[in-house]
Design a protein around this motif. Structure first.
Motif: not given
Ligand SMILES: [Zn+2]
Length: 169
Positions: A44, A47, A63, A66
């Motif tokens: 991702c 994050c 994601c 996050c």
């Molecule tokens: Zn993420």
């Protein structure tokens, strides 16, 4: 002349922050290099922990770590173009080196070239797609931009259709 730090909202568009965000002035800058490295690792871009794909090249809707929405990504053909560019140069160079250096039978050169091209393409497509997605995320492109709806609405509002337009005949 001094400029105010207050957001500017005009009748033509969404809120802008000319001094705070010198890029597109609508959104705060995002870390480009970190996002690209995360994309290369198929993680991702926000994050760096959650997985970018739920299958080989299928982007996960959001994601798992996050919650960043990733379904907005529109990499389209860009990853394929980048991969073709790299794989083409590598495979042609290797095939020519093999041919001129060792002069093997043609089927060996063909088998080597096709196998190497397929393997490299499959290996490079996920990180290349991750790179493009991270670039789009970093620059708030497409659906990653929360103001995109405002932009498109503004464009539609500014268009005037008259009898001069060929499609209005
Ligand atoms: Zn993420």
């Amino acid at each position: 002349m001094t400029q105010s730090l207050r957001p500017v909202r005009s009748a033509d568009g969404p809120e802008q922050h000319p001094l705070l965000y010198p890029g597109n002035s609508f959104n705060p800058p995002r870390p480009l290099v970190a996002a690209l490295l995360r994309g290369l690792a198929c993680r991702c871009p926000a994050c760096g922990t959650g997985r970018l794909y739920r299958r080989f090249l299928t982007i996960t809707p959001s994601c798992a770590d996050c919650g960043e929405a990733l379904h907005h990504a529109r990499p389209d053909d860009a990853p394929a173009y980048f991969v073709m560019l790299v794989v083409g140069h590598v495979v042609v160079s290797l095939a020519m080196s093999l041919e001129f250096g060792f002069s093997p039978p043609i089927w060996i050169t063909l088998a080597f070239s096709v196998t190497t091209a397929c393997a490299l393409t499959l290996a490079l497509l996920p990180p290349a797609k991750g790179l493009v997605i991270a670039l789009q995320w970093s620059f708030w492109m497409h659906g990653f931009d929360p103001h995109e709806q405002d932009h498109s609405t503004t464009i539609v509002q500014n268009q005037t259709i008259s009898g001069d337009q060929p499609w209005a005949a």
